[in-house]
Design a protein around this motif. Structure first.
Motif, PDB file in Angstrom:
ATOM      1  N   THR A  91      35.669  -6.055  76.642  1.00  0.00           N
ATOM      2  CA  THR A  91      36.902  -5.655  75.962  1.00  0.00           C
ATOM      3  C   THR A  91      37.717  -6.876  75.594  1.00  0.00           C
ATOM      4  O   THR A  91      38.214  -7.579  76.447  1.00  0.00           O
ATOM      5  CB  THR A  91      37.762  -4.775  76.877  1.00  0.00           C
ATOM      6  OG1 THR A  91      37.320  -4.993  78.207  1.00  0.00           O
ATOM      7  CG2 THR A  91      37.642  -3.333  76.514  1.00  0.00           C
ATOM      8  N   MET A  92      37.813  -7.108  74.298  1.00  0.00           N
ATOM      9  CA  MET A  92      38.695  -8.156  73.796  1.00  0.00           C
ATOM     10  C   MET A  92      39.917  -7.452  73.207  1.00  0.00           C
ATOM     11  O   MET A  92      39.784  -6.375  72.624  1.00  0.00           O
ATOM     12  CB  MET A  92      37.994  -8.929  72.686  1.00  0.00           C
ATOM     13  CG  MET A  92      36.818  -9.738  73.172  1.00  0.00           C
ATOM     14  SD  MET A  92      37.391 -11.339  73.739  1.00  0.00           S
ATOM     15  CE  MET A  92      36.178 -11.726  74.952  1.00  0.00           C
ATOM     16  N   LEU A  93      41.078  -8.057  73.347  1.00  0.00           N
ATOM     17  CA  LEU A  93      42.279  -7.457  72.776  1.00  0.00           C
ATOM     18  C   LEU A  93      42.214  -7.615  71.254  1.00  0.00           C
ATOM     19  O   LEU A  93      42.151  -8.738  70.754  1.00  0.00           O
ATOM     20  CB  LEU A  93      43.528  -8.138  73.336  1.00  0.00           C
ATOM     21  CG  LEU A  93      43.578  -8.170  74.870  1.00  0.00           C
ATOM     22  CD1 LEU A  93      44.844  -8.863  75.347  1.00  0.00           C
ATOM     23  CD2 LEU A  93      43.502  -6.773  75.448  1.00  0.00           C
ATOM     24  N   PRO A  94      42.197  -6.515  70.524  1.00  0.00           N
ATOM     25  CA  PRO A  94      41.872  -6.585  69.094  1.00  0.00           C
ATOM     26  C   PRO A  94      42.928  -7.289  68.249  1.00  0.00           C
ATOM     27  O   PRO A  94      42.635  -7.693  67.129  1.00  0.00           O
ATOM     28  CB  PRO A  94      41.729  -5.115  68.681  1.00  0.00           C
ATOM     29  CG  PRO A  94      42.427  -4.339  69.721  1.00  0.00           C
ATOM     30  CD  PRO A  94      42.361  -5.134  70.980  1.00  0.00           C
ATOM     31  N   TRP A  95      44.153  -7.426  68.777  1.00  0.00           N
ATOM     32  CA  TRP A  95      45.193  -8.065  67.959  1.00  0.00           C
ATOM     33  C   TRP A  95      45.198  -9.578  68.115  1.00  0.00           C
ATOM     34  O   TRP A  95      45.946 -10.261  67.438  1.00  0.00           O
ATOM     35  CB  TRP A  95      46.569  -7.499  68.287  1.00  0.00           C
ATOM     36  CG  TRP A  95      46.874  -7.497  69.746  1.00  0.00           C
ATOM     37  CD1 TRP A  95      47.435  -8.500  70.463  1.00  0.00           C
ATOM     38  CD2 TRP A  95      46.627  -6.422  70.653  1.00  0.00           C
ATOM     39  NE1 TRP A  95      47.536  -8.133  71.773  1.00  0.00           N
ATOM     40  CE2 TRP A  95      47.059  -6.859  71.920  1.00  0.00           C
ATOM     41  CE3 TRP A  95      46.093  -5.147  70.528  1.00  0.00           C
ATOM     42  CZ2 TRP A  95      46.972  -6.054  73.049  1.00  0.00           C
ATOM     43  CZ3 TRP A  95      45.993  -4.350  71.656  1.00  0.00           C
ATOM     44  CH2 TRP A  95      46.435  -4.810  72.888  1.00  0.00           C
ATOM     45  N   MET A 104      43.773 -16.070  77.321  1.00  0.00           N
ATOM     46  CA  MET A 104      44.663 -15.133  77.996  1.00  0.00           C
ATOM     47  C   MET A 104      44.848 -15.416  79.492  1.00  0.00           C
ATOM     48  O   MET A 104      45.984 -15.425  79.976  1.00  0.00           O
ATOM     49  CB  MET A 104      44.167 -13.701  77.746  1.00  0.00           C
ATOM     50  CG  MET A 104      45.033 -12.616  78.341  1.00  0.00           C
ATOM     51  SD  MET A 104      46.754 -12.724  77.877  1.00  0.00           S
ATOM     52  CE  MET A 104      46.730 -11.911  76.297  1.00  0.00           C
TER      53      MET A 104
ATOM     54  N   GLU B 154      41.045   0.137  79.806  1.00  0.00           N
ATOM     55  CA  GLU B 154      40.154  -1.037  79.779  1.00  0.00           C
ATOM     56  C   GLU B 154      40.919  -2.288  79.345  1.00  0.00           C
ATOM     57  O   GLU B 154      40.705  -3.376  79.864  1.00  0.00           O
ATOM     58  CB  GLU B 154      38.992  -0.835  78.809  1.00  0.00           C
ATOM     59  CG  GLU B 154      38.012   0.249  79.172  1.00  0.00           C
ATOM     60  CD  GLU B 154      38.522   1.625  78.789  1.00  0.00           C
ATOM     61  OE1 GLU B 154      39.058   1.774  77.678  1.00  0.00           O
ATOM     62  OE2 GLU B 154      38.412   2.552  79.622  1.00  0.00           O
ATOM     63  N   LEU B 155      41.830  -2.108  78.375  1.00  0.00           N
ATOM     64  CA  LEU B 155      42.588  -3.264  77.894  1.00  0.00           C
ATOM     65  C   LEU B 155      43.526  -3.771  78.984  1.00  0.00           C
ATOM     66  O   LEU B 155      43.718  -4.969  79.143  1.00  0.00           O
ATOM     67  CB  LEU B 155      43.396  -2.887  76.648  1.00  0.00           C
ATOM     68  CG  LEU B 155      42.569  -2.474  75.423  1.00  0.00           C
ATOM     69  CD1 LEU B 155      43.483  -2.193  74.242  1.00  0.00           C
ATOM     70  CD2 LEU B 155      41.572  -3.555  75.056  1.00  0.00           C
ATOM     71  N   VAL B 158      41.804  -5.943  81.730  1.00  0.00           N
ATOM     72  CA  VAL B 158      41.592  -7.355  81.412  1.00  0.00           C
ATOM     73  C   VAL B 158      42.668  -8.205  82.086  1.00  0.00           C
ATOM     74  O   VAL B 158      42.390  -9.276  82.615  1.00  0.00           O
ATOM     75  CB  VAL B 158      41.626  -7.556  79.880  1.00  0.00           C
ATOM     76  CG1 VAL B 158      41.645  -9.029  79.525  1.00  0.00           C
ATOM     77  CG2 VAL B 158      40.442  -6.863  79.236  1.00  0.00           C
ATOM     78  N   LEU B 159      43.902  -7.709  82.097  1.00  0.00           N
ATOM     79  CA  LEU B 159      44.983  -8.468  82.715  1.00  0.00           C
ATOM     80  C   LEU B 159      45.120  -8.172  84.206  1.00  0.00           C
ATOM     81  O   LEU B 159      45.434  -9.057  84.989  1.00  0.00           O
ATOM     82  CB  LEU B 159      46.319  -8.160  82.030  1.00  0.00           C
ATOM     83  CG  LEU B 159      46.542  -8.658  80.626  1.00  0.00           C
ATOM     84  CD1 LEU B 159      48.004  -8.957  80.419  1.00  0.00           C
ATOM     85  CD2 LEU B 159      45.727  -9.881  80.319  1.00  0.00           C
ATOM     86  N   LEU B 162      43.411 -10.304  86.664  1.00  0.00           N
ATOM     87  CA  LEU B 162      43.972 -11.646  86.827  1.00  0.00           C
ATOM     88  C   LEU B 162      45.194 -11.624  87.734  1.00  0.00           C
ATOM     89  O   LEU B 162      45.837 -12.646  87.942  1.00  0.00           O
ATOM     90  CB  LEU B 162      44.387 -12.200  85.457  1.00  0.00           C
ATOM     91  CG  LEU B 162      43.255 -12.331  84.436  1.00  0.00           C
ATOM     92  CD1 LEU B 162      43.820 -12.609  83.066  1.00  0.00           C
ATOM     93  CD2 LEU B 162      42.302 -13.423  84.845  1.00  0.00           C
ATOM     94  N   PRO B 176      51.896  -4.970  72.154  1.00  0.00           N
ATOM     95  CA  PRO B 176      51.059  -5.196  70.959  1.00  0.00           C
ATOM     96  C   PRO B 176      50.243  -3.965  70.584  1.00  0.00           C
ATOM     97  O   PRO B 176      50.109  -3.642  69.409  1.00  0.00           O
ATOM     98  CB  PRO B 176      50.125  -6.345  71.373  1.00  0.00           C
ATOM     99  CG  PRO B 176      50.727  -6.965  72.548  1.00  0.00           C
ATOM    100  CD  PRO B 176      51.623  -5.969  73.194  1.00  0.00           C
ATOM    101  N   TRP B 253      45.614  -6.176  62.286  1.00  0.00           N
ATOM    102  CA  TRP B 253      44.419  -5.909  63.086  1.00  0.00           C
ATOM    103  C   TRP B 253      44.100  -4.428  63.156  1.00  0.00           C
ATOM    104  O   TRP B 253      42.955  -4.049  63.340  1.00  0.00           O
ATOM    105  CB  TRP B 253      44.590  -6.462  64.488  1.00  0.00           C
ATOM    106  CG  TRP B 253      45.713  -5.841  65.247  1.00  0.00           C
ATOM    107  CD1 TRP B 253      47.013  -6.244  65.244  1.00  0.00           C
ATOM    108  CD2 TRP B 253      45.648  -4.708  66.086  1.00  0.00           C
ATOM    109  NE1 TRP B 253      47.756  -5.428  66.024  1.00  0.00           N
ATOM    110  CE2 TRP B 253      46.953  -4.471  66.570  1.00  0.00           C
ATOM    111  CE3 TRP B 253      44.634  -3.854  66.500  1.00  0.00           C
ATOM    112  CZ2 TRP B 253      47.247  -3.426  67.423  1.00  0.00           C
ATOM    113  CZ3 TRP B 253      44.942  -2.817  67.347  1.00  0.00           C
ATOM    114  CH2 TRP B 253      46.234  -2.617  67.808  1.00  0.00           C
TER     115      TRP B 253
END
Ligand SMILES: Nc1ncnc2c1ncn2[C@@H]1O[C@H](COP(=O)(O)OP(=O)(O)OP(=O)(O)O)[C@@H](O)[C@H]1O
Ligand SMILES: [Mg+2]
Lengths: 253, 263
Positions: A91-95, A104, B154-155, B158-159, B162, B176, B253
């Protein structure tokens, strides 16, 4: 430092509320400990709970019962180890551009975080570009995630897992999956844990004693082939009848 | 016709919409002449444009007042909307508790609040700003809350892995991710802020296009009323175009694949 770096003791994980009869029992009383500096591969049939274990260690899931301790701290403690996790579907942040995605962790994790504020931005960008170049993605830093292929995203996500110099690296199916991976795991890891079908348990814990550095010739030695053969057989046994072919996962500490 | 087909599709589209507007005005003008419509009922476009040009110095302060009130109300409404929406969207409990209240508030016809604001603050700019603020706040609140509540886990993972704090996740993922929702609501909010301003101006103000139109209609100066209407339309279009441009800049995007809307 006698205590293992990672300790899962009697961990059970159920997806969904426990009073829900349709809740999925993903892990049943799993115990696993991994020492500092070790490199462990976790293999097993698809859906057995490999990703679940990684998410537990990464602190993304809380066990339904049992304890998960990383670096001597319960998960949820903000001072626990610096962790890099490359997800199964990257999962990459699309923006954000690929470069900003890779950077990040530096924006979030101390001590990089404070430096990020103090305008170390371009230095960090160079670092991200260098990592991207190392995995063959030179010149893709300014692209957006949807402009890359699945494998390229996986490589970029590997960079993101590495950029903040993690003490613990968790890789969920880093090499595009499937049986082929058993071979890679045996080639790379010090130790391989084979898991049962869901609910997952550790069936077999095997040291891989081949001396390092290992070269490609070694992977054609008879002992090596025997090990791979044995592992594949074990996974095949573990797979419940009618399940799709095994998709092993790896984890490294 | 040949010359027209050889133009780029985009330019042709522009030319055609311009032609449609001109045709509409011509039709209007002709209809008024043909049916001998009195200019007290429906003035001809030529009369309205004459008034627009001759009385521009008179109307200018009103126009800037309306623009100022709209923008101020819009800014305050958006700010309040984003803050309230963020709080509601971040917590399940707040979402469940606040949603019915919000629906209740947002279904009150906003004309009803103008007298209250007048009682509290007296006639003038303040009630107009406040009306435009409350009227444009709700779509922002609802969209921000919905966007945040629907951010893919899921997004966030990612954070989270961490060790990010809640505020980090809100700032780097939640907001965002919600920007496309926000901009969708901003376009509606801008139009509503405009409606709120003119509404309040027609009821309780001493300045602004709405006020000017009220006075003009009291004097049966119908061409001036229509001139005010034209100014409002022009301002509305300008504000819409501005927000569309800003949207394209920030949420490109989310728009890949689709044709970008041309202004
Ligand atoms: N978010 C979720 N909600 C409900 N059930 C889930 C969820 N995630 C995983 N599961 C279930 O938990 C079990 C273990 O899933 P997990 O992703 O850990 O498997 P895996 O070993 O990584 O499989 P694969 O090799 O195919 O990636 C699966 O049977 C799956 O159905
Ligand atoms: Mg998995």
């Amino acid at each position: 430092m006698n205590r293992p770096f990672i300790e899962l003791s009697d961990v059970t994980l159920r997806y969904g509320r426990s009073d829900n009869p349709e809740a999925t029992l993903a892990l049943a009383r799993t115990t696993l400990s991994i020492d500092d500096g070790d490199f462990v591969a976790l293999v097993g049939p698809s859906g057995c709970g490999k990703s679940t274990i990684l998410k537990l260690i990464g602190g993304l899931l809380t066990p339904s019962s049992g304890g998960v301790v990383v670096n001597g701290r319960e998960v949820g403690d903000p001072r626990r180890a610096r962790i890099g996790l490359a997800f199964q579907n990257p999962t990459m942040l699309p923006w954000l551009t690929i470069r900003d995605n890779v950077m990040m962790p530096l924006k979030i994790v101390e001590p990089f975080r404070s430096a990020y504020r103090r305008m170390k931005h371009s230095e960090y960008a160079d670092r991200a570009e260098a990592l991207l170049a190392a995995v063959g993605l030179k010149g893709f830093g300014a692209k957006r995630p949807w402009q890359l292929s699945g494998g390229m995203l996986q490589r970029a996500s590997l960079c993101r897992a590495l950029i903040h110099e993690p003490q613990l690296l968790l890789l969920d199916e880093p090499f595009g999956a499937l049986d082929q991976f058993t071979r890679e795991a045996a080639y790379l890891a010090n130790r391989i844990c084979v898991m049962s079908a869901r609910p997952g348990r550790i069936l077999e814990d095997r040291m891989v004693g081949f001396p390092r550095p290992r070269d490609v010739a070694m992977s054609y030695a008879p002992e090596f082939s025997e090990l791979v053969q044995a592992l594949r057989l074990r996974i095949a046994e573990a797979r419940a009848p009618g399940e799709p072919p095994a998709t092993p996962t790896e984890e490294a500490a | 016709m040949n010359a027209l087909t050889s133009l780029s599709p985009r330019l042709r589209q522009r030319l055609m919409s311009a032609a449609a507007i001109v045709a509409l005005f011509l039709l209007w003008e002709l209809a008024c002449v043909a049916f001998k419509v009195s200019s007290i009922v429906l003035p001809r476009p030529s009369e309205i444009f004459t008034v627009l040009f001759t009385k521009l110095p008179l109307m200018w302060p009103h126009a800037t007042q309306t623009l100022y009130t709209t923008l101020l109300g819009f800014a305050l409404g958006t700010l309040a909307g984003v803050l309230i929406g963020a709080v509601i969207g971040m917590s399940r409990v707040a979402y469940d508790v606040a949603y019915p209240i919000l629906v209740g508030f947002s279904s009150i016809p906003k004309v009803a609040v103008v007298p209250i604001f007048v009682v509290w603050f007296g006639a003038g700019t303040v009630p107009a700003v406040l009306t435009s603020m409350v009227i444009c706040m709700f779509p922002v609140v609802v969209n921000i809350a919905t966007g945040l509540a629907h951010t893919e886990p899921e997004l966030q993972d990612v954070l989270k892995v961490l060790g990010a704090r809640k505020l980090d996740i809100l700032w780097n993922v939640g907001l965002p991710r919600t920007l496309p929702y926000l901009f969708a609501s901003l376009k509606i909010a801008l139009t509503l802020a405009f409606v709120g301003t003119v509404l309040a101006e027609t009821i309780a103000a001493n300045k602004g296009i709405g006020n000017m139109m009220m006075i003009a209609s009291g004097n049966f100066d119908v061409p001036l009323v229509f001139a005010g209407l034209f100014i409002l339309a022009a301002m509305g279009v300008a504000l819409y175009v501005a927000s569309a441009l800003i949207e394209r800049r920030f949420t490109g995007w989310a728009q890949r694949g689709n044709e970008l809307p041309n202004g």
